[in-house]
Design a protein around this motif. Structure first.
Motif, PDB file in Angstrom:
ATOM      1  N   THR A  69      23.059  11.747  61.389  1.00  0.00           N
ATOM      2  CA  THR A  69      22.451  10.775  60.392  1.00  0.00           C
ATOM      3  C   THR A  69      23.132   9.361  60.164  1.00  0.00           C
ATOM      4  OG1 THR A  69      21.099  12.438  59.493  1.00  0.00           O
ATOM      5  CG2 THR A  69      21.163  10.394  58.383  1.00  0.00           C
ATOM      6  N   LYS A  70      24.311   9.546  59.968  1.00  0.00           N
ATOM      7  CA  LYS A  70      25.221   8.343  59.520  1.00  0.00           C
ATOM      8  C   LYS A  70      25.004   7.156  60.792  1.00  0.00           C
ATOM      9  CE  LYS A  70      28.240   9.464  55.891  1.00  0.00           C
ATOM     10  NZ  LYS A  70      29.702   9.577  55.492  1.00  0.00           N
ATOM     11  N   THR A  71      25.328   7.785  61.884  1.00  0.00           N
ATOM     12  CA  THR A  71      25.259   7.062  63.264  1.00  0.00           C
ATOM     13  C   THR A  71      23.807   6.326  63.376  1.00  0.00           C
ATOM     14  OG1 THR A  71      27.059   8.508  64.184  1.00  0.00           O
ATOM     15  CG2 THR A  71      25.667   7.001  65.632  1.00  0.00           C
ATOM     16  N   ALA A  72      22.896   7.315  63.367  1.00  0.00           N
ATOM     17  CA  ALA A  72      21.482   6.654  63.397  1.00  0.00           C
ATOM     18  C   ALA A  72      21.150   5.456  62.370  1.00  0.00           C
ATOM     19  CB  ALA A  72      20.568   7.727  63.358  1.00  0.00           C
ATOM     20  N   ALA A  73      21.487   5.868  61.077  1.00  0.00           N
ATOM     21  CA  ALA A  73      21.318   4.852  60.275  1.00  0.00           C
ATOM     22  C   ALA A  73      22.011   3.702  60.283  1.00  0.00           C
ATOM     23  CB  ALA A  73      21.681   5.291  58.713  1.00  0.00           C
ATOM     24  N   THR A  74      23.134   3.737  60.925  1.00  0.00           N
ATOM     25  CA  THR A  74      23.955   2.420  61.106  1.00  0.00           C
ATOM     26  C   THR A  74      23.323   1.841  62.254  1.00  0.00           C
ATOM     27  OG1 THR A  74      26.063   3.271  60.571  1.00  0.00           O
ATOM     28  CG2 THR A  74      26.025   1.559  61.859  1.00  0.00           C
ATOM     29  N   GLN A  75      22.767   2.253  63.202  1.00  0.00           N
ATOM     30  CA  GLN A  75      21.977   1.676  64.309  1.00  0.00           C
ATOM     31  C   GLN A  75      20.794   1.074  63.879  1.00  0.00           C
ATOM     32  OE1 GLN A  75      24.327   1.258  66.470  1.00  0.00           O
ATOM     33  NE2 GLN A  75      23.594   2.014  68.173  1.00  0.00           N
ATOM     34  N   ILE A 101      14.210   9.407  56.577  1.00  0.00           N
ATOM     35  CA  ILE A 101      13.765  10.744  56.637  1.00  0.00           C
ATOM     36  C   ILE A 101      12.764  11.192  57.873  1.00  0.00           C
ATOM     37  CG2 ILE A 101      12.115  12.068  55.123  1.00  0.00           C
ATOM     38  CD1 ILE A 101      13.091  10.474  52.770  1.00  0.00           C
ATOM     39  N   HIS A 102      12.269  10.297  58.137  1.00  0.00           N
ATOM     40  CA  HIS A 102      11.016  10.259  59.331  1.00  0.00           C
ATOM     41  C   HIS A 102      11.849  10.860  60.673  1.00  0.00           C
ATOM     42  CE1 HIS A 102       7.901   9.977  62.170  1.00  0.00           C
ATOM     43  NE2 HIS A 102       8.870   9.048  63.082  1.00  0.00           N
ATOM     44  N   PHE A 103      13.185  10.452  60.845  1.00  0.00           N
ATOM     45  CA  PHE A 103      13.790  10.917  62.002  1.00  0.00           C
ATOM     46  C   PHE A 103      14.354  12.224  61.845  1.00  0.00           C
ATOM     47  CE2 PHE A 103      16.733   7.132  61.160  1.00  0.00           C
ATOM     48  CZ  PHE A 103      17.755   7.945  60.608  1.00  0.00           C
ATOM     49  N   GLN A 104      14.576  12.977  60.868  1.00  0.00           N
ATOM     50  CA  GLN A 104      14.991  14.134  60.601  1.00  0.00           C
ATOM     51  C   GLN A 104      14.379  15.268  61.107  1.00  0.00           C
ATOM     52  OE1 GLN A 104      17.924  14.197  59.483  1.00  0.00           O
ATOM     53  NE2 GLN A 104      18.131  12.112  58.768  1.00  0.00           N
ATOM     54  N   SER A 105      14.936  16.820  61.330  1.00  0.00           N
ATOM     55  CA  SER A 105      14.149  17.568  61.721  1.00  0.00           C
ATOM     56  C   SER A 105      13.252  17.948  60.626  1.00  0.00           C
ATOM     57  CB  SER A 105      15.107  18.774  62.138  1.00  0.00           C
ATOM     58  OG  SER A 105      15.881  19.209  61.009  1.00  0.00           O
ATOM     59  N   ASP A 106      12.349  19.182  61.051  1.00  0.00           N
ATOM     60  CA  ASP A 106      11.368  19.465  60.174  1.00  0.00           C
ATOM     61  C   ASP A 106      12.050  20.195  59.086  1.00  0.00           C
ATOM     62  OD1 ASP A 106       9.159  18.296  61.470  1.00  0.00           O
ATOM     63  OD2 ASP A 106       8.801  19.846  62.685  1.00  0.00           O
ATOM     64  N   THR A 107      12.886  20.857  59.420  1.00  0.00           N
ATOM     65  CA  THR A 107      13.711  21.976  58.423  1.00  0.00           C
ATOM     66  C   THR A 107      14.366  21.045  57.421  1.00  0.00           C
ATOM     67  OG1 THR A 107      14.109  23.552  60.162  1.00  0.00           O
ATOM     68  CG2 THR A 107      15.560  23.468  58.274  1.00  0.00           C
ATOM     69  N   TYR A 108      15.094  19.954  57.779  1.00  0.00           N
ATOM     70  CA  TYR A 108      15.930  18.933  56.875  1.00  0.00           C
ATOM     71  C   TYR A 108      14.693  18.345  56.082  1.00  0.00           C
ATOM     72  CZ  TYR A 108      20.237  19.889  59.222  1.00  0.00           C
ATOM     73  OH  TYR A 108      21.494  20.134  59.587  1.00  0.00           O
ATOM     74  N   LYS A 109      13.563  17.747  56.718  1.00  0.00           N
ATOM     75  CA  LYS A 109      12.670  17.178  55.919  1.00  0.00           C
ATOM     76  C   LYS A 109      11.985  18.257  54.765  1.00  0.00           C
ATOM     77  CE  LYS A 109      10.627  14.383  59.392  1.00  0.00           C
ATOM     78  NZ  LYS A 109       9.355  14.159  60.221  1.00  0.00           N
ATOM     79  N   LYS A 110      11.867  19.619  55.056  1.00  0.00           N
ATOM     80  CA  LYS A 110      11.371  20.555  54.100  1.00  0.00           C
ATOM     81  C   LYS A 110      12.154  20.664  52.711  1.00  0.00           C
ATOM     82  CE  LYS A 110       9.443  25.132  53.554  1.00  0.00           C
ATOM     83  NZ  LYS A 110       9.159  26.406  54.525  1.00  0.00           N
ATOM     84  N   TYR A 130      22.844  12.311  51.601  1.00  0.00           N
ATOM     85  CA  TYR A 130      22.130  13.808  51.468  1.00  0.00           C
ATOM     86  C   TYR A 130      22.090  14.657  52.964  1.00  0.00           C
ATOM     87  CZ  TYR A 130      18.822  17.192  50.649  1.00  0.00           C
ATOM     88  OH  TYR A 130      17.841  18.604  50.394  1.00  0.00           O
ATOM     89  N   PHE A 131      21.569  13.878  53.841  1.00  0.00           N
ATOM     90  CA  PHE A 131      21.357  14.376  55.087  1.00  0.00           C
ATOM     91  C   PHE A 131      22.790  14.751  55.687  1.00  0.00           C
ATOM     92  CE2 PHE A 131      17.142  12.659  54.499  1.00  0.00           C
ATOM     93  CZ  PHE A 131      16.392  13.833  54.729  1.00  0.00           C
ATOM     94  N   TYR A 137      26.992  21.094  56.469  1.00  0.00           N
ATOM     95  CA  TYR A 137      26.996  22.601  56.161  1.00  0.00           C
ATOM     96  C   TYR A 137      26.420  23.310  57.405  1.00  0.00           C
ATOM     97  CZ  TYR A 137      25.407  27.155  53.934  1.00  0.00           C
ATOM     98  OH  TYR A 137      25.386  28.295  53.458  1.00  0.00           O
ATOM     99  N   SER A 138      25.398  22.730  58.303  1.00  0.00           N
ATOM    100  CA  SER A 138      24.976  23.529  59.106  1.00  0.00           C
ATOM    101  C   SER A 138      26.011  23.508  60.456  1.00  0.00           C
ATOM    102  CB  SER A 138      23.816  22.721  59.855  1.00  0.00           C
ATOM    103  OG  SER A 138      23.204  23.032  60.910  1.00  0.00           O
TER     104      SER A 138
END
Length: 253
Positions: A69-75, A101-110, A130-131, A137-138
């Motif tokens: 997520t950190k890499t994707a948010a930077t881009q 939030i949109h580009f997260q997996s369904d599990t992380y969104k939930k 947060y993500f 942890y995953s």
């Protein structure tokens, strides 16, 4: 500003470099001067269809599973800086948070929606953090599972190479199970586990710790009869020498 040239092909990079050289000024440029070159470049090489496709993509960003997520948010932030080159406004912080939030997996969104976090009160960086914690942890759980699988695989290979070891282990488990099912040792005050309620285990003649150990049990009548017979036998035994003495005295007379 340094991001933009790195996205260009070799041909466009040379064109970009020449435009920067032509518009170079000796004084430190302000933001308007910095945007002059990329805007001129975009107006010459980018058409309206390209800009519309870029806008649609920025409102529906997809993140590969192997990108954190950190890499994707930077881009995402770097791409957001391109909008001024197209004479467009950047995405607001609310839109950036929604895209993260949109580009997260369904599990992380939930997980996020079921948490106590309020998106409206969070900054884009707080959403990223947060993500990032969820991803960390995953990865930790994944590593633990991998180590457990390696341990089981190692045990399986060891069992195949040494069948006797597996047999010994199974025998040991059976012995442990048998031991766990053994009844508790009877107390001295407990009912005799061998003969029943007639006497306690402390009184039993089969109990090595009993004062009656080795003795034979019988009824009181039998005990009295045995005592009488024993006393009679002792009397007869004592009178025999006296009788023999009388006979001998008679013979001598």
């Amino acid at each position: 500003m340094t991001v933009f040239p790195r996205t260009l092909s070799q041909e466009f990079s040379s064109t970009w470099a020449s435009k920067v050289q032509d518009n170079a000024t000796p004084n430190a440029p302000d933001e308007a001067q910095l945007l002059t070159v990329p805007r001129a470049f975009v107006s010459e090489y980018v058409d309206e269809d390209d800009i519309e496709r870029f806008e649609r993509a920025m409102h529906n960003v997809k993140k590969p599973h192997n990108i954190h997520t950190k890499t994707a948010a930077t881009q995402l932030g770097r791409l957001n800086d391109f909008f001024p080159f197209f004479n467009k406004s950047k995405l607001s912080n609310d839109n950036l948070k929604k895209q993260i939030i949109h580009f997260q997996s369904d599990t992380y969104k939930k997980e996020f929606h079921s948490s106590a976090h309020q998106l409206a009160t969070m900054t884009p960086q707080a959403v990223v953090n947060y993500f990032h914690r969820l991803e960390t942890y995953s990865l930790y759980k994944q590593r633990i599972n991998e180590l457990e699988q390696k341990r089981k695989s190692k045990q399986a290979r060891a069992a195949q190479s040494d069948p006797d070891r597996q047999g010994r282990k199974r025998s040991s488990n059976n012995n442990n199970n048998a031991s766990s099912k053994r009844p508790r040792r009877a107390a001295q005050s407990d009912e005799c586990p061998i003969h029943g309620p007639g006497h306690t285990w402390g009184e039993c003649n089969l109990n090595p710790k009993s004062s009656n150990y080795g003795k034979k049990f019988g009824s009181k009548k039998q005990t009295d009869k045995s005592s009488s017979e024993a006393q009679g036998h002792m009397v007869q035994h004592d009178d025999k020498p006296a009788a023999e003495s009388a006979i001998n005295d008679g013979k001598s007379k």
